[in-house]
Design an enzyme around this catalytic site. Structure first.
Site, PDB file in Angstrom:
ATOM      1  N   TYR A   1     -16.351  16.167   3.630  1.00 27.16           N
ATOM      2  CA  TYR A   1     -15.394  16.080   2.015  1.00 27.16           C
ATOM      3  C   TYR A   1     -14.909  17.509   1.495  1.00 27.16           C
ATOM      4  O   TYR A   1     -13.741  17.428   1.979  1.00 27.16           O
ATOM      5  CB  TYR A   1     -16.627  15.844   1.655  1.00 27.16           C
ATOM      6  CG  TYR A   1     -15.641  15.840  -0.206  1.00 27.16           C
ATOM      7  CD1 TYR A   1     -15.226  15.013  -0.645  1.00 27.16           C
ATOM      8  CD2 TYR A   1     -16.476  17.025  -0.940  1.00 27.16           C
ATOM      9  CE1 TYR A   1     -14.489  14.723  -1.690  1.00 27.16           C
ATOM     10  CE2 TYR A   1     -15.331  16.283  -2.126  1.00 27.16           C
ATOM     11  CZ  TYR A   1     -15.004  15.530  -2.750  1.00 27.16           C
ATOM     12  OH  TYR A   1     -14.446  15.758  -4.119  1.00 27.16           O
TER      13      TYR A   1
ATOM     14  N   SER B   1     -10.243  19.901  -4.830  1.00 20.03           N
ATOM     15  CA  SER B   1     -11.623  19.736  -4.892  1.00 20.03           C
ATOM     16  C   SER B   1     -12.048  21.583  -4.893  1.00 20.03           C
ATOM     17  O   SER B   1     -11.424  22.039  -3.811  1.00 20.03           O
ATOM     18  CB  SER B   1     -13.100  19.010  -4.101  1.00 20.03           C
ATOM     19  OG  SER B   1     -14.143  19.717  -4.053  1.00 20.03           O
TER      20      SER B   1
HETATM   21  P1  NDP Z   1     -15.059   8.075  -9.042  1.00 18.63           P
HETATM   22  O1  NDP Z   1     -15.187   7.720  -8.092  1.00 18.63           O
HETATM   23  O2  NDP Z   1     -15.107   7.869 -10.559  1.00 18.63           O
HETATM   24  O3  NDP Z   1     -12.780   6.590  -9.769  1.00 18.63           O
HETATM   25  C1  NDP Z   1     -12.438   6.793  -8.317  1.00 18.63           C
HETATM   26  C2  NDP Z   1     -10.905   6.294  -8.017  1.00 18.63           C
HETATM   27  O4  NDP Z   1     -10.675   5.909  -6.952  1.00 18.63           O
HETATM   28  C3  NDP Z   1     -11.452   4.601  -8.209  1.00 18.63           C
HETATM   29  O5  NDP Z   1     -10.143   4.525  -9.485  1.00 18.63           O
HETATM   30  C4  NDP Z   1     -11.240   3.974  -7.699  1.00 18.63           C
HETATM   31  O6  NDP Z   1     -10.748   2.367  -7.946  1.00 18.63           O
HETATM   32  C5  NDP Z   1      -9.994   4.630  -6.618  1.00 18.63           C
HETATM   33  N1  NDP Z   1      -9.964   5.074  -5.182  1.00 18.63           N
HETATM   34  C6  NDP Z   1     -11.415   4.640  -4.690  1.00 18.63           C
HETATM   35  N2  NDP Z   1     -10.749   4.836  -3.034  1.00 18.63           N
HETATM   36  C7  NDP Z   1     -10.161   4.384  -3.737  1.00 18.63           C
HETATM   37  C8  NDP Z   1      -8.962   3.862  -2.429  1.00 18.63           C
HETATM   38  N3  NDP Z   1      -9.217   3.612  -0.615  1.00 18.63           N
HETATM   39  N4  NDP Z   1      -7.807   3.591  -2.408  1.00 18.63           N
HETATM   40  C9  NDP Z   1      -7.665   3.312  -4.186  1.00 18.63           C
HETATM   41  N5  NDP Z   1      -7.684   3.739  -4.828  1.00 18.63           N
HETATM   42  C10 NDP Z   1      -8.594   4.317  -4.712  1.00 18.63           C
HETATM   43  O7  NDP Z   1     -14.159   8.935  -8.499  1.00 18.63           O
HETATM   44  P2  NDP Z   1     -13.813  11.208  -9.378  1.00 18.63           P
HETATM   45  O8  NDP Z   1     -12.794  10.255 -10.724  1.00 18.63           O
HETATM   46  O9  NDP Z   1     -14.602  11.394  -9.624  1.00 18.63           O
HETATM   47  O10 NDP Z   1     -13.001  11.430  -8.266  1.00 18.63           O
HETATM   48  C11 NDP Z   1     -11.448  11.381  -8.396  1.00 18.63           C
HETATM   49  C12 NDP Z   1     -11.050  12.940  -7.385  1.00 18.63           C
HETATM   50  O11 NDP Z   1     -11.269  13.957  -8.177  1.00 18.63           O
HETATM   51  C13 NDP Z   1     -11.071  12.308  -5.718  1.00 18.63           C
HETATM   52  O12 NDP Z   1     -10.000  12.697  -5.061  1.00 18.63           O
HETATM   53  C14 NDP Z   1     -12.381  13.654  -6.198  1.00 18.63           C
HETATM   54  O13 NDP Z   1     -13.012  13.489  -4.946  1.00 18.63           O
HETATM   55  C15 NDP Z   1     -12.130  14.447  -7.171  1.00 18.63           C
HETATM   56  N6  NDP Z   1     -12.959  15.237  -7.298  1.00 18.63           N
HETATM   57  C16 NDP Z   1     -13.767  14.869  -7.988  1.00 18.63           C
HETATM   58  C17 NDP Z   1     -15.260  15.552  -8.846  1.00 18.63           C
HETATM   59  C18 NDP Z   1     -15.828  15.117  -9.755  1.00 18.63           C
HETATM   60  O14 NDP Z   1     -16.748  16.009  -9.778  1.00 18.63           O
HETATM   61  N7  NDP Z   1     -15.719  13.545  -9.678  1.00 18.63           N
HETATM   62  C19 NDP Z   1     -14.927  17.518  -8.441  1.00 18.63           C
HETATM   63  C20 NDP Z   1     -13.581  17.543  -7.588  1.00 18.63           C
HETATM   64  C21 NDP Z   1     -12.615  16.836  -6.980  1.00 18.63           C
HETATM   65  P3  NDP Z   1     -11.814   1.353  -7.945  1.00 18.63           P
HETATM   66  O15 NDP Z   1     -12.621   1.276  -9.133  1.00 18.63           O
HETATM   67  O16 NDP Z   1     -10.672   0.001  -7.567  1.00 18.63           O
HETATM   68  O17 NDP Z   1     -12.859   1.446  -6.336  1.00 18.63           O
END
Ligand code: NDP
Length: 248
Positions: free
Chosen positions: A157, A143
């Site tokens: 975070y 991030s």
């Molecule tokens: P979302 O919350 O929209 O989606 C998260 C995804 O990760 C889902 O598929 C969820 O699965 C899965 N997940 C969450 N916890 C776990 C776990 N413990 N084990 C396995 N899978 C898990 O998040 P984003 O798509 O926004 O974020 C994805 C990545 O990008 C993260 O690492 C986030 O920190 C990073 N990021 C996001 C930004 C943003 O603005 N959106 C900016 C910068 C970085 P399930 O559906 O089963 O819960």
């Protein structure tokens, strides 16, 4: 004969049921890779991603694996290799956020963030590289918050994403001699469930972004696709921002 750039490759995307991970899984499959994706709480969403990939002629597999559970992560890698025969690309995307002031955040929240965002990435990477050969790819979803945290409440975070940036540099040195690249994509605000473009912070965020809008998951997926490809073979140890000018 297919001319897709990832034909014959196998990818594992952690957290591939929604948001960035779902877009990344679909894009890698579109590029010709067989794709496994993990999820924890959304089996239906994970199945929808698999069905969309299969409907487009690709191969995909959804695996329930909480990134905080060491055995589940190891099993996810073993199942990917068992199903598709190899592993070439690991995308460490699964991540959680908690935005709470330092005097309010609980030790349980701290442990959860570190378990998913840091330890889960370590375990997946260590296990994955046991199966990877020359041309392997480790791609982190970090991030911009590891370098810029423009509001209060995000210290833990930011700590986890800073760990990923440093881990990337160290891993590049360990794995370079084996021809495996390791890179960290650092997105700015991207419209997902975690950070909706119409959410409570959205207007403040947009005012700080040069392009005045949130990114789309597909835009980040395009960067993953490039880093996973043969064309990106000389990029390693890099922390690469995709943030619409948020940190410009
Ligand atoms: P979302 O919350 O929209 O989606 C998260 C995804 O990760 C889902 O598929 C969820 O699965 C899965 N997940 C969450 N916890 C776990 C776990 N413990 N084990 C396995 N899978 C898990 O998040 P984003 O798509 O926004 O974020 C994805 C990545 O990008 C993260 O690492 C986030 O920190 C990073 N990021 C996001 C930004 C943003 O603005 N959106 C900016 C910068 C970085 P399930 O559906 O089963 O819960």
């Amino acid at each position: 004969m297919s001319t897709k750039k990832l034909t014959g490759k196998v990818a594992l995307v952690t957290g591939g049921s929604r948001g960035l991970g779902a877009a990344i899984a679909k894009r890698l499959a579109q590029d010709g890779a067989a794709v496994a994706l993990t999820y924890t709480s959304s089996p239906q969403k994970a199945d929808e991603v698999v069905l969309a990939i299969e409907a487009a002629g690709g191969r995909a597999l959804a695996i329930r694996a909480d990134s905080a559970n060491v055995e589940a992560v190891k099993n996810a890698i073993a199942e990917t290799v068992k199903t598709f025969g190899r592993l070439d690309i690991l995308v460490n995307n699964a991540g959680v956020g908690a935005f709470t002031a330092i005097d309010q955040i609980s030790l349980d929240d701290f442990d959860r963030l570190v378990a998913v965002n840091v330890k889960g990435v370590f375990v997946a990477t260590q296990e994955a590289v046991r199966h990877m050969g020359e041309g392997g790819r480790i791609i982190m979803i970090g991030s911009v918050n590891s370098d810029l945290m423009p509001f209060a409440g995000g210290s833990v975070y930011a700590l986890t994403k800073g760990a990923i940036a440093s881990f990337t540099r160290g891993l590049a040195r360990d794995l370079g001699p084996r021809g495996i690249t390791v890179n960290n994509i650092q997105p700015g605000p991207v419209d997902t469930d975690m950070n909706p473009a119409e959410g409570p912070f959205a207007e403040r965020m947009k005012s700080m972004i040069a392009l005045q809008r949130y990114g789309q998951s597909e835009e980040v997926a395009g960067m993953v696709s490039y880093l996973a490809s043969a064309e990106a073979a000389f990029i390693t140890g890099a922390n690469l921002k995709i943030d619409g000018g948020f940190t410009a």
